[in-house]
Design a protein around this motif. Structure first.
Motif, PDB file in Angstrom:
ATOM      1  N   ASN A 263       0.828  -1.205   0.000  1.00  0.00           N
ATOM      2  CA  ASN A 263       0.000   0.000   0.000  1.00  0.00           C
ATOM      3  C   ASN A 263       0.863   1.255   0.000  1.00  0.00           C
ATOM      4  N   GLY A 264       0.231   2.355  -0.394  1.00  0.00           N
ATOM      5  CA  GLY A 264       0.888   3.658  -0.297  1.00  0.00           C
ATOM      6  C   GLY A 264       2.123   3.806  -1.150  1.00  0.00           C
ATOM      7  N   LEU A 265       2.116   3.234  -2.343  1.00  0.00           N
ATOM      8  CA  LEU A 265       3.283   3.328  -3.218  1.00  0.00           C
ATOM      9  C   LEU A 265       3.450   4.745  -3.744  1.00  0.00           C
ATOM     10  N   ASP A 266       4.697   5.097  -4.018  1.00  0.00           N
ATOM     11  CA  ASP A 266       4.988   6.444  -4.514  1.00  0.00           C
ATOM     12  C   ASP A 266       4.425   6.635  -5.913  1.00  0.00           C
ATOM     13  N   ARG A 267       3.997   7.848  -6.188  1.00  0.00           N
ATOM     14  CA  ARG A 267       3.530   8.202  -7.529  1.00  0.00           C
ATOM     15  C   ARG A 267       4.665   8.883  -8.293  1.00  0.00           C
ATOM     16  N   PHE A 268       4.472   9.003  -9.570  1.00  0.00           N
ATOM     17  CA  PHE A 268       5.483   9.668 -10.401  1.00  0.00           C
ATOM     18  C   PHE A 268       5.629  11.126  -9.973  1.00  0.00           C
ATOM     19  N   SER A 269       6.855  11.601 -10.028  1.00  0.00           N
ATOM     20  CA  SER A 269       7.119  13.002  -9.676  1.00  0.00           C
ATOM     21  C   SER A 269       8.375  13.472 -10.395  1.00  0.00           C
ATOM     22  N   ILE A 270       8.435  14.769 -10.609  1.00  0.00           N
ATOM     23  CA  ILE A 270       9.601  15.416 -11.228  1.00  0.00           C
ATOM     24  C   ILE A 270      10.001  16.586 -10.346  1.00  0.00           C
ATOM     25  N   ASP A 271      11.283  16.660 -10.051  1.00  0.00           N
ATOM     26  CA  ASP A 271      11.804  17.773  -9.243  1.00  0.00           C
ATOM     27  C   ASP A 271      13.106  18.260  -9.877  1.00  0.00           C
ATOM     28  N   LEU A 272      13.023  19.394 -10.573  1.00  0.00           N
ATOM     29  CA  LEU A 272      14.190  19.971 -11.238  1.00  0.00           C
ATOM     30  C   LEU A 272      14.790  21.128 -10.451  1.00  0.00           C
ATOM     31  N   GLY A 273      14.375  21.291  -9.235  1.00  0.00           N
ATOM     32  CA  GLY A 273      14.869  22.403  -8.430  1.00  0.00           C
ATOM     33  C   GLY A 273      14.047  23.647  -8.642  1.00  0.00           C
ATOM     34  N   PHE A 274      14.067  24.181  -9.852  1.00  0.00           N
ATOM     35  CA  PHE A 274      13.297  25.387 -10.159  1.00  0.00           C
ATOM     36  C   PHE A 274      11.835  25.066 -10.515  1.00  0.00           C
ATOM     37  N   TRP A 275      11.561  23.769 -10.761  1.00  0.00           N
ATOM     38  CA  TRP A 275      10.192  23.379 -11.116  1.00  0.00           C
ATOM     39  C   TRP A 275       9.971  21.940 -10.703  1.00  0.00           C
ATOM     40  N   SER A 276       8.820  21.666 -10.133  1.00  0.00           N
ATOM     41  CA  SER A 276       8.507  20.298  -9.697  1.00  0.00           C
ATOM     42  C   SER A 276       7.046  19.997 -10.013  1.00  0.00           C
ATOM     43  N   GLN A 278       4.053  16.582  -9.426  1.00  0.00           N
ATOM     44  CA  GLN A 278       3.762  15.241  -8.932  1.00  0.00           C
ATOM     45  C   GLN A 278       2.413  14.773  -9.477  1.00  0.00           C
ATOM     46  N   TRP A 279       2.411  13.556 -10.008  1.00  0.00           N
ATOM     47  CA  TRP A 279       1.173  12.945 -10.479  1.00  0.00           C
ATOM     48  C   TRP A 279       0.317  12.567  -9.262  1.00  0.00           C
ATOM     49  N   LYS A 280      -0.967  12.889  -9.329  1.00  0.00           N
ATOM     50  CA  LYS A 280      -1.854  12.611  -8.199  1.00  0.00           C
ATOM     51  C   LYS A 280      -2.995  11.700  -8.651  1.00  0.00           C
ATOM     52  N   LEU A 281      -4.220  12.002  -8.246  1.00  0.00           N
ATOM     53  CA  LEU A 281      -5.361  11.151  -8.575  1.00  0.00           C
ATOM     54  C   LEU A 281      -5.912  11.408  -9.973  1.00  0.00           C
ATOM     55  N   ASP A 282      -5.629  12.557 -10.534  1.00  0.00           N
ATOM     56  CA  ASP A 282      -6.142  12.884 -11.858  1.00  0.00           C
ATOM     57  C   ASP A 282      -5.573  11.906 -12.889  1.00  0.00           C
ATOM     58  N   PRO A 283      -6.419  11.182 -13.634  1.00  0.00           N
ATOM     59  CA  PRO A 283      -5.906  10.193 -14.587  1.00  0.00           C
ATOM     60  C   PRO A 283      -5.314  10.796 -15.854  1.00  0.00           C
ATOM     61  N   VAL A 284      -5.630  12.047 -16.185  1.00  0.00           N
ATOM     62  CA  VAL A 284      -5.191  12.620 -17.453  1.00  0.00           C
ATOM     63  C   VAL A 284      -3.663  12.674 -17.566  1.00  0.00           C
ATOM     64  N   PRO A 285      -2.919  13.157 -16.546  1.00  0.00           N
ATOM     65  CA  PRO A 285      -1.457  13.138 -16.681  1.00  0.00           C
ATOM     66  C   PRO A 285      -0.891  11.733 -16.874  1.00  0.00           C
ATOM     67  N   TYR A 286      -1.512  10.744 -16.225  1.00  0.00           N
ATOM     68  CA  TYR A 286      -1.065   9.368 -16.447  1.00  0.00           C
ATOM     69  C   TYR A 286      -1.330   8.934 -17.876  1.00  0.00           C
ATOM     70  N   TYR A 287      -2.445   9.365 -18.444  1.00  0.00           N
ATOM     71  CA  TYR A 287      -2.748   9.023 -19.834  1.00  0.00           C
ATOM     72  C   TYR A 287      -1.684   9.591 -20.761  1.00  0.00           C
ATOM     73  N   TRP A 288      -1.333  10.840 -20.562  1.00  0.00           N
ATOM     74  CA  TRP A 288      -0.310  11.456 -21.408  1.00  0.00           C
ATOM     75  C   TRP A 288       1.044  10.768 -21.227  1.00  0.00           C
ATOM     76  N   LEU A 289       1.343  10.354 -20.016  1.00  0.00           N
ATOM     77  CA  LEU A 289       2.585   9.630 -19.776  1.00  0.00           C
ATOM     78  C   LEU A 289       2.571   8.291 -20.520  1.00  0.00           C
ATOM     79  N   GLN A 290       1.463   7.570 -20.428  1.00  0.00           N
ATOM     80  CA  GLN A 290       1.342   6.311 -21.153  1.00  0.00           C
ATOM     81  C   GLN A 290       1.446   6.526 -22.660  1.00  0.00           C
ATOM     82  N   LEU A 291       0.778   7.553 -23.148  1.00  0.00           N
ATOM     83  CA  LEU A 291       0.799   7.831 -24.577  1.00  0.00           C
ATOM     84  C   LEU A 291       2.224   8.096 -25.058  1.00  0.00           C
ATOM     85  N   GLY A 292       2.993   8.852 -24.276  1.00  0.00           N
ATOM     86  CA  GLY A 292       4.379   9.114 -24.652  1.00  0.00           C
ATOM     87  C   GLY A 292       5.198   7.836 -24.744  1.00  0.00           C
TER      88      GLY A 292
END
Length: 461
Positions: A263-276, A278-292
């Protein structure tokens, strides 16, 4: 009898000739009708009145009296009549329409050819399709967004990898979902979601190459002891491999968490220092990630199909003995097929585990392997566009019927569609040209119908 008229006596057929000719009900046309009628009766029972405990024949009587059987039989007979007796008329009508538009169409092609090459238009059409796919989740409800991510997106990745093993290399794999489980548990392990702590906790993006490598190794471990097996025997071994992975995930609770899962597995996230982000419950960002990832995988696999490796897989699928005799290293290329096909499951497993934030052995039962295999066969083995279309259609259909039929009966319609498809279009929804040619040769008795172990002409080797 008039003069000069001779009578030729009709010689009766010998027993051997009558046996070769067969009776009327053994002809393909009538066998197809019998199969459709059996399917109609079964569909009437499974989608009609439900049985009661005190009367075993209640459902049967009600479905016959209520006309459900008649409706399904009528549909089956209509399909059979159209396909068997009116197919030529439809083909002729289509040919006439094609001939009528051939002249204007030729002029359009000439003009378009002067404007730009065919490749430019092809790339333009693909770019337009990609734009439509990017915008698609923004035009549907949240429910369909979840379907796009949790089912269509995941199964598309699995089907692309399974197409390498079955469609290109011709090896029947019924345990492919095991690699999906390995990818998901790899994500859970490297993100610290399992009872056993990893050497270092990683971001999910960094887990993807590790999950792919793990699935590659698992594919080699599965392929190495099964190289001499074909057809049904290979299917049984791959099924056993799935059961091993499933039971280990279920019973090795000290490592996998057992039936409780992780349970409680980490979700995808990006942290570039100046911009970060995190993927949450919204399925749309996951769809775009899958599509890529799907676009990248398709591009790589299409290049692979037309490479030396892809041609070697084709030779192995069509005739492994002949391929080995001409110098193809069948051992090496079959191992590559298992390993490369399993690699997409690693990516799908990581994305799925991150999206659900939970993995459990019951998410990887053998039924999902059967579904993935059905999607590949329905779409067209060996055809990447066919696999994509077949997966989308067969995943969409049960969800489309969700509010229209009894939930217990939704997959019965899916099964009926598969039966009709295999009777009248065994090459699939969008077959590859090579697959169509193989089936045509098989009908003429000069080649195997597929490359899953059948011998040419139906001979038993």
């Amino acid at each position: 009898m008039s003069a000069g008229t001779t009578t030729v006596a009709k010689t009766p057929l010998s027993a051997a000739a009558r046996l070769r000719k067969g009776t009327w009900y053994e002809q393909p046309r009538w066998r197809r009708l019998g199969a459709l009628l059996v399917l109609a009766v079964v569909m009437a029972q499974v989608t009609g009145e439900q049985g009661v405990r005190n009367d075993l024949f209640y459902a049967l009587e009600q479905n016959f009296k209520g006309g459900a059987v008649g409706v399904w039989v009528g549909i089956a007979v209509a399909i059979w009549l159209i396909r068997e007796f009116f197919n030529d008329a439809v083909v002729r009508s289509t040919a006439r329409v094609r001939d009528r538009v051939a002249g204007p169409g030729q002029k359009v092609r000439e003009v378009s050819g002067r404007l730009a090459g065919r490749r430019s238009y092809r790339w333009g059409a693909l770019a337009a399709l990609l734009v439509v796919l990017i915008v698609l989740p923004l035009t549907v409800t949240t429910f369909w967004q979840q379907v796009l991510v949790d089912q269509i997106g995941v199964y598309v990745m699995l089907a692309i990898g399974l197409n390498v093993v079955i469609g290109w290399a011709g090896m029947l794999d019924l345990g492919f979902i095991a690699f999906f489980a390995i990818g998901a548990y790899s994500s859970a392990y490297w993100t610290g979601g399992l009872p056993v702590e990893p050497p270092v906790e990683l971001n999910n993006f960094l887990v993807i190459p590790l999950a792919v490598i793990t699935c590659l190794i698992a594919g080699v471990l599965l392929g190495a002891p099964t190289l001499r097996l074909r057809g049904d025997y290979l299917a049984i071994v791959t099924l056993g491999f799935h059961e091993i992975v499933y039971l280990v995930a279920k019973n090795y609770s000290e490592f996998t968490g057992g039936t409780r899962g992780a349970n409680g597995l980490d979700r995808f996230s990006i942290d570039l220092g100046f911009w970060s982000y995190q993927w949450k419950l919204d399925p749309v960002p996951y769809y775009w990630l899958q599509l890529g990832f799907v676009v990248v995988i398709i591009g790589l696999f299409l290049r692979l199909e037309h490479s030396r490796i892809g041609r070697a897989w084709t030779a192995i699928r069509e005739d492994e003995v002949a391929a080995a005799a001409t110098g193809v290293d069948t051992v090496r290329f079959k191992l590559l097929a298992f390993a490369i096909g399993a690699s997409t499951s690693g990516i799908a497993g990581v994305i799925y585990a991150s999206k659900q934030a939970f993995v459990n052995p019951e998410q990887f039962v053998v039924l999902f392997s059967v579904l993935a295999l059905s999607y590949v066969v329905f779409g067209g083995m060996g055809s990447v566009p066919g696999v994509l279309a077949g997966t989308a259609v067969l995943v969409w259909l049960p969800q489309f019927l969700r509010d229209r039929v009894d939930p217990q009966d939704r997959y019965m319609y899916l099964g009926a569609l598969l039966v009709i498809m295999m009777i009248y279009r065994p090459q699939g929804l969008w077959p590859s040209r090579r697959r169509q040619r193989e089936l045509k040769m098989a009908e003429e008795g000069v080649g195997g119908a597929d490359a899953l172990g059948a011998q040419p002409g139906g001979a038993q080797g």
